[in-house]
Design a protein around this motif. Structure first.
Motif, PDB file in Angstrom:
ATOM      1  N   ALA A  35       0.855  -1.185   0.000  1.00 40.74           N
ATOM      2  CA  ALA A  35       0.000   0.000   0.000  1.00 40.74           C
ATOM      3  C   ALA A  35       0.887   1.230   0.000  1.00 40.74           C
ATOM      4  O   ALA A  35       1.950   1.248   0.635  1.00 40.74           O
ATOM      5  CB  ALA A  35      -0.932   0.006   1.210  1.00 40.74           C
ATOM      6  N   GLU A  36       0.465   2.259  -0.743  1.00 41.45           N
ATOM      7  CA  GLU A  36       1.240   3.497  -0.838  1.00 41.45           C
ATOM      8  C   GLU A  36       0.287   4.678  -0.956  1.00 41.45           C
ATOM      9  O   GLU A  36      -0.872   4.529  -1.359  1.00 41.45           O
ATOM     10  CB  GLU A  36       2.178   3.481  -2.060  1.00 41.45           C
ATOM     11  CG  GLU A  36       3.262   2.417  -2.008  1.00 41.45           C
ATOM     12  CD  GLU A  36       4.145   2.443  -3.253  1.00 41.45           C
ATOM     13  OE1 GLU A  36       3.789   3.163  -4.216  1.00 41.45           O
ATOM     14  OE2 GLU A  36       5.177   1.765  -3.247  1.00 41.45           O
ATOM     15  N   GLN A  51      -3.050   3.830  -3.049  1.00 37.85           N
ATOM     16  CA  GLN A  51      -2.850   2.657  -3.901  1.00 37.85           C
ATOM     17  C   GLN A  51      -2.690   1.423  -3.030  1.00 37.85           C
ATOM     18  O   GLN A  51      -1.939   1.445  -2.052  1.00 37.85           O
ATOM     19  CB  GLN A  51      -1.621   2.819  -4.802  1.00 37.85           C
ATOM     20  CG  GLN A  51      -1.755   3.891  -5.855  1.00 37.85           C
ATOM     21  CD  GLN A  51      -0.595   3.875  -6.846  1.00 37.85           C
ATOM     22  OE1 GLN A  51       0.397   3.177  -6.648  1.00 37.85           O
ATOM     23  NE2 GLN A  51      -0.712   4.646  -7.914  1.00 37.85           N
ATOM     24  N   VAL A  52      -3.396   0.360  -3.397  1.00 38.24           N
ATOM     25  CA  VAL A  52      -3.310  -0.907  -2.667  1.00 38.24           C
ATOM     26  C   VAL A  52      -3.075  -2.026  -3.670  1.00 38.24           C
ATOM     27  O   VAL A  52      -3.839  -2.180  -4.634  1.00 38.24           O
ATOM     28  CB  VAL A  52      -4.598  -1.187  -1.861  1.00 38.24           C
ATOM     29  CG1 VAL A  52      -4.476  -2.529  -1.143  1.00 38.24           C
ATOM     30  CG2 VAL A  52      -4.869  -0.070  -0.860  1.00 38.24           C
ATOM     31  N   ALA A  53      -1.997  -2.783  -3.466  1.00 35.67           N
ATOM     32  CA  ALA A  53      -1.694  -3.925  -4.333  1.00 35.67           C
ATOM     33  C   ALA A  53      -2.252  -5.196  -3.706  1.00 35.67           C
ATOM     34  O   ALA A  53      -2.137  -5.405  -2.493  1.00 35.67           O
ATOM     35  CB  ALA A  53      -0.186  -4.051  -4.533  1.00 35.67           C
ATOM     36  N   ARG A  90      -2.457  -9.462  -4.147  1.00 31.51           N
ATOM     37  CA  ARG A  90      -1.975 -10.675  -4.799  1.00 31.51           C
ATOM     38  C   ARG A  90      -3.103 -11.694  -4.854  1.00 31.51           C
ATOM     39  O   ARG A  90      -3.674 -12.074  -3.844  1.00 31.51           O
ATOM     40  CB  ARG A  90      -0.787 -11.267  -4.045  1.00 31.51           C
ATOM     41  CG  ARG A  90      -0.247 -12.559  -4.689  1.00 31.51           C
ATOM     42  CD  ARG A  90       0.908 -13.148  -3.914  1.00 31.51           C
ATOM     43  NE  ARG A  90       2.102 -12.309  -3.997  1.00 31.51           N
ATOM     44  CZ  ARG A  90       2.553 -11.552  -3.021  1.00 31.51           C
ATOM     45  NH1 ARG A  90       1.917 -11.513  -1.846  1.00 31.51           N
ATOM     46  NH2 ARG A  90       3.641 -10.809  -3.169  1.00 31.51           N
ATOM     47  N   TRP A 135      -2.287  -7.163  -8.708  1.00 33.18           N
ATOM     48  CA  TRP A 135      -2.984  -6.023  -9.296  1.00 33.18           C
ATOM     49  C   TRP A 135      -2.985  -4.878  -8.304  1.00 33.18           C
ATOM     50  O   TRP A 135      -3.188  -5.085  -7.094  1.00 33.18           O
ATOM     51  CB  TRP A 135      -4.424  -6.387  -9.666  1.00 33.18           C
ATOM     52  CG  TRP A 135      -4.548  -7.247 -10.892  1.00 33.18           C
ATOM     53  CD1 TRP A 135      -3.543  -7.896 -11.538  1.00 33.18           C
ATOM     54  CD2 TRP A 135      -5.749  -7.544 -11.600  1.00 33.18           C
ATOM     55  NE1 TRP A 135      -4.044  -8.585 -12.615  1.00 33.18           N
ATOM     56  CE2 TRP A 135      -5.397  -8.380 -12.682  1.00 33.18           C
ATOM     57  CE3 TRP A 135      -7.083  -7.189 -11.429  1.00 33.18           C
ATOM     58  CZ2 TRP A 135      -6.330  -8.872 -13.583  1.00 33.18           C
ATOM     59  CZ3 TRP A 135      -8.021  -7.663 -12.328  1.00 33.18           C
ATOM     60  CH2 TRP A 135      -7.650  -8.498 -13.401  1.00 33.18           C
ATOM     61  N   THR A 136      -2.788  -3.672  -8.824  1.00 32.83           N
ATOM     62  CA  THR A 136      -2.791  -2.488  -7.975  1.00 32.83           C
ATOM     63  C   THR A 136      -4.028  -1.647  -8.273  1.00 32.83           C
ATOM     64  O   THR A 136      -4.287  -1.297  -9.432  1.00 32.83           O
ATOM     65  CB  THR A 136      -1.523  -1.634  -8.206  1.00 32.83           C
ATOM     66  OG1 THR A 136      -0.371  -2.433  -7.918  1.00 32.83           O
ATOM     67  CG2 THR A 136      -1.530  -0.408  -7.306  1.00 32.83           C
ATOM     68  N   ALA A 173      -6.290   1.876  -7.282  1.00 34.06           N
ATOM     69  CA  ALA A 173      -6.056   3.231  -6.790  1.00 34.06           C
ATOM     70  C   ALA A 173      -7.367   4.005  -6.713  1.00 34.06           C
ATOM     71  O   ALA A 173      -8.331   3.716  -7.422  1.00 34.06           O
ATOM     72  CB  ALA A 173      -5.061   3.965  -7.684  1.00 34.06           C
ATOM     73  N   THR A 199      -0.978  -4.025 -13.500  1.00 32.64           N
ATOM     74  CA  THR A 199      -1.055  -5.487 -13.407  1.00 32.64           C
ATOM     75  C   THR A 199       0.323  -6.067 -13.637  1.00 32.64           C
ATOM     76  O   THR A 199       1.128  -5.529 -14.397  1.00 32.64           O
ATOM     77  CB  THR A 199      -2.016  -6.082 -14.441  1.00 32.64           C
ATOM     78  OG1 THR A 199      -1.503  -5.858 -15.752  1.00 32.64           O
ATOM     79  CG2 THR A 199      -3.413  -5.481 -14.318  1.00 32.64           C
TER      80      THR A 199
END
Length: 240
Positions: A175-176, A183-185, A187, A218-219, A221, A236
């Motif tokens: 997460a950023e 933004q959260v990635a 898996r 996948w990210t 936002a 992706t």
């Protein structure tokens, strides 16, 4: 003699009434020493089951600070909000804290459930070339890449058949915060049956009879504080 009999009988009747009245008055009272009715859920040694669980913290229930010896809400939130999601003190936990400060209703498990639904919807829409659905769920850059792949596939006369067997795992991978954008990635580990056929129906890729394990990262936002509640797919990559 008759009078004596009548008086004796009357005395016995009065005594009988008095005794019955006393018995009813005693039996009808609670002295405080009675045993309560049997309730299996109140037994300390009863097996655990829904409705009979010990007083463990329930993160879906808000309790007033100090009641029943629980910790203040702020302390519980800081220590346990991301339990099972991100370890305390990590950059991901810090980023999630920042998201939650702007979006107090942000719920990580709920987000992951939504991400799973979006993942399946996007993969299925890409397979059938559903551009409208993809446009609503993808950022402009990602949509352009997906649309280009669909166009090339259509030009070759190929079609893709994708069947979801299961999504075995969906976990946050990072997460950023970039400015006002969170933004959260995620898996994903899924089981898919994917096959590509040419214009004649001949299989050119994949297999209609085999299940493949696929891992993707996948990210998603979203502009934090926006009225639009939707997260869009912005990146992706194939996962390990």
């Amino acid at each position: 003699m008759q009078d004596s009999f009548d008086i004796t009988t009357l005395i016995f009747i009065v005594l009988a009434i008095f005794v019955i009245w006393r018995l009813r008055s005693v039996l009808g009272q609670k002295t405080g020493s009675e045993q309560p009715p049997f309730d299996p859920l109140s037994r300390r040694d009863a097996p655990l089951r829904p409705g009979n669980q010990p007083a463990e913290p329930d993160h879906n229930v808000v309790r007033l600070p100090g009641t029943n010896g629980t910790r203040p809400a702020a302390e519980v939130q800081t220590a346990e909000r991301w339990k099972g999601i991100a370890a305390p003190g990590t950059p991901m936990a810090a980023a999630l804290d920042e998201i939650a400060r702007t979006e107090p209703n942000f719920d990580a498990p709920e987000f992951l459930e939504g991400a799973k639904s979006a993942y399946e919807m996007i993969v299925s829409a890409f397979a059938v070339g559903d551009r409208k659905t993809l446009k609503d769920l993808l950022s402009r850059e990602v949509y352009e890449g997906f649309e280009r792949a669909i166009t090339e596939r259509e030009q070759r006369g190929e079609r893709v058949e994708t069947t979801f067997v299961s999504i075995d795992k969906a976990e946050m991978a990072g997460a950023e915060i970039h400015g006002k954008t969170g933004q959260v990635a995620v898996r994903f580990v899924s089981q898919l049956i994917t096959v590509t056929r040419d214009t004649s129906g001949i299989v050119v890729d994949g297999s209609p009879d085999s299940v493949a394990e696929v891992t993707d990262v996948w990210t998603f936002a979203r502009q934090l504080g926006s009225r639009d509640p939707n997260w869009q797919l912005v990146a992706t990559e194939a996962g390990q």
